[in-house]
Design a protein around this motif. Sequence first.
Motif, PDB file in Angstrom:
ATOM      1  N   GLU A 175     -14.802  -8.752  -2.993  1.00  0.00           N
ATOM      2  CA  GLU A 175     -14.606  -7.618  -2.086  1.00  0.00           C
ATOM      3  C   GLU A 175     -15.455  -7.831  -0.845  1.00  0.00           C
ATOM      4  O   GLU A 175     -16.496  -7.187  -0.661  1.00  0.00           O
ATOM      5  CB  GLU A 175     -14.980  -6.309  -2.796  1.00  0.00           C
ATOM      6  N   THR A 253       0.237  -2.787   9.869  1.00  0.00           N
ATOM      7  CA  THR A 253      -0.294  -3.308   8.609  1.00  0.00           C
ATOM      8  C   THR A 253       0.706  -4.264   7.973  1.00  0.00           C
ATOM      9  O   THR A 253       0.333  -5.344   7.486  1.00  0.00           O
ATOM     10  CB  THR A 253      -0.602  -2.152   7.639  1.00  0.00           C
ATOM     11  N   ASP A 268      -4.644 -10.636  -2.546  1.00  0.00           N
ATOM     12  CA  ASP A 268      -5.847  -9.825  -2.737  1.00  0.00           C
ATOM     13  C   ASP A 268      -6.790  -9.912  -1.546  1.00  0.00           C
ATOM     14  O   ASP A 268      -7.377  -8.903  -1.128  1.00  0.00           O
ATOM     15  CB  ASP A 268      -6.559 -10.213  -4.038  1.00  0.00           C
ATOM     16  N   ILE A 271      -5.376  -7.874   1.402  1.00  0.00           N
ATOM     17  CA  ILE A 271      -5.644  -6.442   1.253  1.00  0.00           C
ATOM     18  C   ILE A 271      -7.083  -6.123   1.645  1.00  0.00           C
ATOM     19  O   ILE A 271      -7.354  -5.130   2.334  1.00  0.00           O
ATOM     20  CB  ILE A 271      -5.347  -5.988  -0.193  1.00  0.00           C
ATOM     21  N   VAL A 272      -8.016  -6.983   1.243  1.00  0.00           N
ATOM     22  CA  VAL A 272      -9.419  -6.792   1.619  1.00  0.00           C
ATOM     23  C   VAL A 272      -9.580  -6.851   3.134  1.00  0.00           C
ATOM     24  O   VAL A 272     -10.262  -6.023   3.747  1.00  0.00           O
ATOM     25  CB  VAL A 272     -10.303  -7.861   0.947  1.00  0.00           C
ATOM     26  N   THR A 275      -8.107  -3.754   4.728  1.00  0.00           N
ATOM     27  CA  THR A 275      -8.931  -2.580   4.434  1.00  0.00           C
ATOM     28  C   THR A 275     -10.123  -2.514   5.392  1.00  0.00           C
ATOM     29  O   THR A 275     -10.532  -1.430   5.824  1.00  0.00           O
ATOM     30  CB  THR A 275      -9.421  -2.610   2.976  1.00  0.00           C
ATOM     31  N   GLN A 279     -10.642   0.260   9.649  1.00  0.00           N
ATOM     32  CA  GLN A 279     -11.791   1.048  10.106  1.00  0.00           C
ATOM     33  C   GLN A 279     -11.971   0.960  11.624  1.00  0.00           C
ATOM     34  O   GLN A 279     -12.685   1.771  12.213  1.00  0.00           O
ATOM     35  CB  GLN A 279     -13.061   0.573   9.393  1.00  0.00           C
ATOM     36  N   THR A 291      -4.450   4.974   4.563  1.00  0.00           N
ATOM     37  CA  THR A 291      -5.250   4.920   3.339  1.00  0.00           C
ATOM     38  C   THR A 291      -5.120   3.568   2.631  1.00  0.00           C
ATOM     39  O   THR A 291      -4.182   2.799   2.887  1.00  0.00           O
ATOM     40  CB  THR A 291      -4.820   6.017   2.364  1.00  0.00           C
ATOM     41  N   GLU A 292      -6.054   3.325   1.710  1.00  0.00           N
ATOM     42  CA  GLU A 292      -6.036   2.060   0.970  1.00  0.00           C
ATOM     43  C   GLU A 292      -4.760   1.884   0.139  1.00  0.00           C
ATOM     44  O   GLU A 292      -4.197   0.786   0.118  1.00  0.00           O
ATOM     45  CB  GLU A 292      -7.275   1.953   0.090  1.00  0.00           C
ATOM     46  N   GLU A 294      -1.826   2.966   0.866  1.00  0.00           N
ATOM     47  CA  GLU A 294      -0.772   2.635   1.827  1.00  0.00           C
ATOM     48  C   GLU A 294      -0.903   1.182   2.294  1.00  0.00           C
ATOM     49  O   GLU A 294       0.100   0.476   2.463  1.00  0.00           O
ATOM     50  CB  GLU A 294      -0.832   3.587   3.018  1.00  0.00           C
ATOM     51  N   ILE A 295      -2.140   0.737   2.509  1.00  0.00           N
ATOM     52  CA  ILE A 295      -2.380  -0.663   2.891  1.00  0.00           C
ATOM     53  C   ILE A 295      -1.839  -1.588   1.810  1.00  0.00           C
ATOM     54  O   ILE A 295      -1.126  -2.560   2.093  1.00  0.00           O
ATOM     55  CB  ILE A 295      -3.886  -0.917   3.096  1.00  0.00           C
ATOM     56  N   LYS A 296      -2.188  -1.290   0.578  1.00  0.00           N
ATOM     57  CA  LYS A 296      -1.757  -2.119  -0.549  1.00  0.00           C
ATOM     58  C   LYS A 296      -0.248  -2.161  -0.658  1.00  0.00           C
ATOM     59  O   LYS A 296       0.355  -3.217  -0.880  1.00  0.00           O
ATOM     60  CB  LYS A 296      -2.368  -1.578  -1.847  1.00  0.00           C
TER      61      LYS A 296
END
Length: 337
Positions: A175, A253, A268, A271-272, A275, A279, A291-292, A294-296
């Motif tokens: 992460e 996105t 993965d 997505i990191v 995320t 910001q 939101t996370e 939605e990103i995923k």
Amino acid sequence: MSNLNTAGKIRLYKSFFTGLDNVYGTYDPDTGNVRQAKEPVTDEVILKHLKGIQPYGVYLLNGDKTKALAVDFDEDELALPIAFVAGAKRFGMFSYIERSKSKGFHAWLFFEEPVEAKKARIVAKKILADMGKPNTEIFPKQDRLDNLSYGNFINAPLFGKLVPKGRTVFVEPGEPVKVCEDQWELLHRIQRVPAIRLDAIIQSCGLKLNDTEVVSKETEPVDHNPPEHSFGLPPCIRRILSEGVTFDQRVCTFRLAIHLKKAGLPLDLTIVTLTAWVQKNKPADGKEIITEPEIKSQAEYAYKNGYKGCGCEEPVIEAFCDDSCPLASRKNGGLSK
């Protein structure tokens, strides 16, 4: 590793960040003035560094050998070191990301024993070339030292004065947007690269060493599946990742996920990356940041359906269009596969 005492921490630290033992680099934390200290690298030198009293810069190159390699990404763009980590992983190596002292990141490789610097450097150059970032700075900067040179030092991690500020610290491998809470536990868990792995990569990829082609024949096989495209992200995508957007976050996105997929990043890590990127967004009209979940969702959709379109016609992408971009004159289908 809260039970590790001071002597144990110094031993662990020196097992990673050592090179020449008769000289080190340092700087004044207040003025930034850099100097070379021609004196032994003692435990006291390391302790002062860890306590935040005097920074320690390590000269990684010792003769023609090194126990570590660092790639210096000057930009505050987390996608770049993540891409390097992904590239190293494709070659069966683990790389670790450090947030450097002022801005940007270092991506580190650590070796089981001192390895030939030219081999470590040529493998790092291969990964960077696949990323489309061949001019990124690598430490050590040379393949070997001559009798009159010390080479170049790199500021070592965990300078005590900056650690509380979230600088000179390693991020969580799984992460990368988060700083690792226990830096000593991370160091304890680091997986080092054996010399035979470098030989295998060099042989598998047909890489040419500067002054010799001799590589150990007892190499292990390497699964090398280079990405379909390099990490040479278009200027618009680099700007978006750097600056964020004010509208069409979901569309953006989705398109960013496509570009990162084409760059070779696994889902993965994409997505990191996204995320962290959101910001920077400043949605207009009082809207919330995406939101996370939605990103995923957007990233998974981009990955599983094989989309390749660059998205040049999307208003949110077009707003960052750069005339120097080779894609600027193209018009791809919006969701063409």
